[in-house]
Design a protein around this motif. Structure first.
Motif, PDB file in Angstrom:
ATOM      1  N   UNK A  92      -6.585 -41.050   7.004  1.00 46.31           N
ATOM      2  CA  UNK A  92      -7.240 -39.878   7.508  1.00 46.31           C
ATOM      3  C   UNK A  92      -8.863 -40.137   6.855  1.00 46.31           C
ATOM      4  N   UNK A  93      -9.027 -40.752   6.486  1.00 47.10           N
ATOM      5  CA  UNK A  93     -10.907 -40.490   6.131  1.00 47.10           C
ATOM      6  C   UNK A  93     -11.128 -40.780   7.422  1.00 47.10           C
ATOM      7  N   UNK A  94     -10.660 -41.724   8.752  1.00 43.85           N
ATOM      8  CA  UNK A  94     -11.221 -42.056  10.115  1.00 43.85           C
ATOM      9  C   UNK A  94     -11.559 -40.649  10.661  1.00 43.85           C
ATOM     10  N   UNK A  95     -10.314 -39.706  10.970  1.00 47.14           N
ATOM     11  CA  UNK A  95     -10.581 -38.513  11.479  1.00 47.14           C
ATOM     12  C   UNK A  95     -11.542 -37.470  10.784  1.00 47.14           C
ATOM     13  N   UNK A  96     -11.219 -37.236   9.364  1.00 48.65           N
ATOM     14  CA  UNK A  96     -12.121 -36.395   8.662  1.00 48.65           C
ATOM     15  C   UNK A  96     -13.862 -36.534   9.203  1.00 48.65           C
ATOM     16  N   UNK A  97     -13.970 -38.015   9.132  1.00 48.51           N
ATOM     17  CA  UNK A  97     -15.126 -38.863   9.324  1.00 48.51           C
ATOM     18  C   UNK A  97     -15.923 -38.183  11.018  1.00 48.51           C
ATOM     19  N   UNK A  98     -14.980 -38.285  11.843  1.00 50.19           N
ATOM     20  CA  UNK A  98     -15.315 -37.417  13.034  1.00 50.19           C
ATOM     21  C   UNK A  98     -14.997 -36.319  13.244  1.00 50.19           C
ATOM     22  N   UNK A  99     -14.250 -35.691  12.545  1.00 46.13           N
ATOM     23  CA  UNK A  99     -14.868 -34.287  12.821  1.00 46.13           C
ATOM     24  C   UNK A  99     -15.873 -33.603  12.157  1.00 46.13           C
ATOM     25  N   UNK A 100     -16.199 -34.096  11.014  1.00 48.85           N
ATOM     26  CA  UNK A 100     -17.259 -34.023  10.591  1.00 48.85           C
ATOM     27  C   UNK A 100     -18.336 -34.094  11.367  1.00 48.85           C
ATOM     28  N   UNK A 101     -18.667 -35.459  11.275  1.00 49.23           N
ATOM     29  CA  UNK A 101     -19.600 -35.987  12.575  1.00 49.23           C
ATOM     30  C   UNK A 101     -19.992 -34.685  14.047  1.00 49.23           C
ATOM     31  N   UNK A 102     -18.145 -34.569  14.068  1.00 48.84           N
ATOM     32  CA  UNK A 102     -18.165 -33.431  15.142  1.00 48.84           C
ATOM     33  C   UNK A 102     -18.827 -32.325  15.337  1.00 48.84           C
ATOM     34  N   UNK A 103     -18.688 -31.607  14.002  1.00 45.92           N
ATOM     35  CA  UNK A 103     -19.095 -30.598  14.394  1.00 45.92           C
ATOM     36  C   UNK A 103     -20.589 -30.237  14.289  1.00 45.92           C
ATOM     37  N   UNK A 104     -21.421 -31.390  13.726  1.00 46.84           N
ATOM     38  CA  UNK A 104     -23.179 -32.042  13.735  1.00 46.84           C
ATOM     39  C   UNK A 104     -23.067 -31.695  14.948  1.00 46.84           C
TER      40      UNK A 104
END
Length: 151
Positions: A83-95
């Motif tokens: 769950x942590x890795x998916x959220x981090x990936x999403x937030x980095x992608x939004x950058x």
């Protein structure tokens, strides 16, 4: 219920420790071991959902790295870290790709058509950065252990 959670966490931690020790004690050059760990970590962080072993095996034919290290490092992703890795990936992608969609772990897969590209870009960056970090950490740790064993 608390004892089930504690046992689950202990199981995950013991697996992580065993995986780390198998990487640490692998045979081969420090580069092969570190590259294997980095490739395994890349596929472990990237949302491949169980295909990390197959992908590591395919890359092994091309790059000739330490396969046990790759398979062990792929377990960086587990039920506690996913769950942590998916959220981090999403937030980095939004950058890199602005979106107004709010990521929710419980329903993200239902909205994959809206967030898939954002997550793909983010996961690629997070996976690459993790792999690079793992490469240098493992290379340093294995070199130091070998130096101590020779002394």
């Amino acid at each position: 219920m608390k004892s089930i959670k504690r046992n689950f966490i202990r199981t995950i931690l013991s697996r992580l420790k065993a995986n780390f020790l198998s990487i640490y004690n692998s045979r081969g050059s420090t580069h092969e071991i570190a590259l294997g760990a980095a490739i395994g970590a890349f596929w472990g962080v990237f949302p491949t959902f169980g295909l990390s072993t197959v992908l590591s095996l395919l890359l092994y034919k091309i790059f000739r790295f330490n396969l046990p290290a790759a398979l062990s490092a792929a377990f960086i992703s587990n039920p506690l870290t996913s769950p942590f890795l998916l959220m981090i990936s999403y937030h980095v992608g939004t950058l890199f790709i602005p979106t107004d969609f709010k990521f929710e772990y419980e329903t993200w897969y239902q909205n994959i058509s809206k967030i898939g590209y954002v997550m793909f870009i983010g996961a690629t960056i997070v996976s690459a950065m993790t792999a690079l970090l793992i490469y240098f950490i493992v290379k340093y740790a294995v070199e130091n252990r070998r130096k101590k064993n020779l002394a």
